[in-house]
Motif scaffolding. Structure first.
Motif, PDB file in Angstrom:
ATOM      1  N   ASP A  91     -68.940 -49.883 -21.448  1.00  0.00           N
ATOM      2  CA  ASP A  91     -70.200 -49.517 -22.091  1.00  0.00           C
ATOM      3  C   ASP A  91     -71.328 -49.305 -21.083  1.00  0.00           C
ATOM      4  N   GLN A 121     -75.059 -46.883 -21.084  1.00  0.00           N
ATOM      5  CA  GLN A 121     -75.250 -46.321 -22.416  1.00  0.00           C
ATOM      6  C   GLN A 121     -76.727 -46.271 -22.755  1.00  0.00           C
ATOM      7  N   ASP A 122     -77.140 -45.244 -23.466  1.00  0.00           N
ATOM      8  CA  ASP A 122     -78.515 -45.147 -23.929  1.00  0.00           C
ATOM      9  C   ASP A 122     -78.678 -46.008 -25.186  1.00  0.00           C
ATOM     10  N   ARG A 123     -79.826 -45.961 -25.789  1.00  0.00           N
ATOM     11  CA  ARG A 123     -80.119 -46.796 -26.958  1.00  0.00           C
ATOM     12  C   ARG A 123     -79.115 -46.548 -28.077  1.00  0.00           C
ATOM     13  N   SER A 124     -78.754 -47.619 -28.752  1.00  0.00           N
ATOM     14  CA  SER A 124     -77.826 -47.534 -29.869  1.00  0.00           C
ATOM     15  C   SER A 124     -78.069 -48.717 -30.786  1.00  0.00           C
ATOM     16  N   ALA A 125     -77.345 -48.767 -31.897  1.00  0.00           N
ATOM     17  CA  ALA A 125     -77.497 -49.884 -32.828  1.00  0.00           C
ATOM     18  C   ALA A 125     -77.068 -51.192 -32.193  1.00  0.00           C
ATOM     19  N   GLU A 126     -76.061 -51.144 -31.342  1.00  0.00           N
ATOM     20  CA  GLU A 126     -75.575 -52.365 -30.689  1.00  0.00           C
ATOM     21  C   GLU A 126     -76.432 -52.749 -29.505  1.00  0.00           C
ATOM     22  N   TYR A 127     -76.854 -51.769 -28.721  1.00  0.00           N
ATOM     23  CA  TYR A 127     -77.680 -52.014 -27.533  1.00  0.00           C
ATOM     24  C   TYR A 127     -79.034 -51.335 -27.753  1.00  0.00           C
ATOM     25  N   GLY A 157     -80.116 -49.882 -24.512  1.00  0.00           N
ATOM     26  CA  GLY A 157     -79.037 -49.393 -23.677  1.00  0.00           C
ATOM     27  C   GLY A 157     -78.438 -50.479 -22.802  1.00  0.00           C
ATOM     28  N   THR A 158     -77.632 -50.057 -21.836  1.00  0.00           N
ATOM     29  CA  THR A 158     -76.968 -50.989 -20.924  1.00  0.00           C
ATOM     30  C   THR A 158     -77.211 -50.567 -19.481  1.00  0.00           C
ATOM     31  N   ASP A 162     -76.443 -55.786 -21.569  1.00  0.00           N
ATOM     32  CA  ASP A 162     -77.486 -55.358 -22.495  1.00  0.00           C
ATOM     33  C   ASP A 162     -78.854 -55.429 -21.826  1.00  0.00           C
TER      34      ASP A 162
END
Length: 289
Positions: free
Chosen positions: A59, A62-68, A71-72, A78
């Motif tokens: 991961d 990663q850009d912004r998401s529901a989980e992060y 992003g990462t 995180d």
């Protein structure tokens, strides 16, 4: 004026400062912002479900998401969680070093202003020597010699801003030591230590607190600088400066890795500056409505 009467004006002035600070909307906004930042860093384990040290290479970046939410980073950690924990480190270092510098610097400044003579010359020449070097260079030198850890970083930042408090405390002390209530205390046989601690220090506290709020922001910036160049708290402990540095190599393809922790530093510094400006306006009679 009796010695007992000196406490009443002090309480009245404190209440007046609080009322004036509440009238300043920007100062109130800065105080609210800083309070939320502190609470977020304290309750970080309850706000974010992630661990700041957990790595998930699959991961990474990663850009912004529901989980992060933000992003990462390059190791799949995180970013939002690490910012919250990084704020803890920045606030602890910044506020601790500012408090120590305020206590030590004001003590030296009051002693220099009250005693005068060779004591004043000795203390202030040492302070001038510390001020002669750029603050960041002084901090770099101390951390490089002693090693990069929490205690040494606090010590380095304390030494860099201590002379500023000493100079601020010395000037009003010279004026206050000639006031009637100080003369009355001497006539009653009070010791110099009691006079400085009980009758002089409270009367310069307002100005010192204003500057402390501004220099706390400066201390947090210094901590971020040191972390950015690799002289901050050792990894894997998250710090905002380290997070900015780690994302610098990906500034073109994943700029958010550095932008989000940089924005967190900006918010902390901005909130403290707004609070300091509001307190300054409240204390300075020329700036009151």
């Amino acid at each position: 004026m009796t010695l007992a009467d000196t406490n009443t004006p002090q309480r009245t002035r404190t209440a007046s400062l609080l009322r004036l600070a509440r009238k300043n909307k920007l100062s109130a906004f800065g105080l609210l912002m800083f309070t939320l930042i502190v609470l977020a860093s304290i309750f970080a384990p309850f706000i974010s479900p992630h661990d700041p040290l957990d790595q998930n290479i699959l991961d990474r970046l990663q850009d912004r998401s529901a989980e992060y939410i933000l992003g990462t980073d390059t190791f799949g950690r995180d970013t939002f969680t690490r910012i919250l924990y990084g704020l803890r480190v920045s606030l602890m270092i910044g506020l601790t070093s500012t408090f120590l510098a305020m206590v030590l610097g004001c003590s030296l400044g009051i002693i220099a202003g009250y005693r005068g003579g060779w004591v004043d010359s000795l203390i202030m020449r040492v302070m001038d020597m510390l001020l002669a070097f750029p603050t960041l260079i002084t901090g770099l030198f101390i951390v490089a010699v002693l090693g990069a850890n929490f205690v040494n970083i606090v010590l380095a930042i304390t030494v860099t801003i201590l002379p500023k408090f000493a100079r601020v405390a010395r000037a009003p002390t010279i004026a206050l030591k000639e006031r009637e209530f100080v003369e009355a205390a001497r006539a009653l046989g009070y010791s110099d230590i009691r006079i400085m601690a009980v009758h002089i220090a409270p009367n310069i506290l307002g100005e010192v607190v204003v500057l402390a709020s501004l220099w706390a922001a400066y201390a947090i910036r210094i901590e971020a600088y040191l972390s950015f160049i690799g002289l901050g708290v050792a990894p894997p402990t998250p710090t905002l400066g380290t997070m900015i540095r780690d994302g610098f190599n990906h500034i073109l393809d994943a700029p958010f890795v550095s932008i989000y922790p940089g924005f967190a530093v900006l918010l902390v510094v901005l909130s403290l500056n707004l609070v300091g400006d509001g307190l300054r306006d409240a204390i300075d009679p020329k700036l009151r409505d």
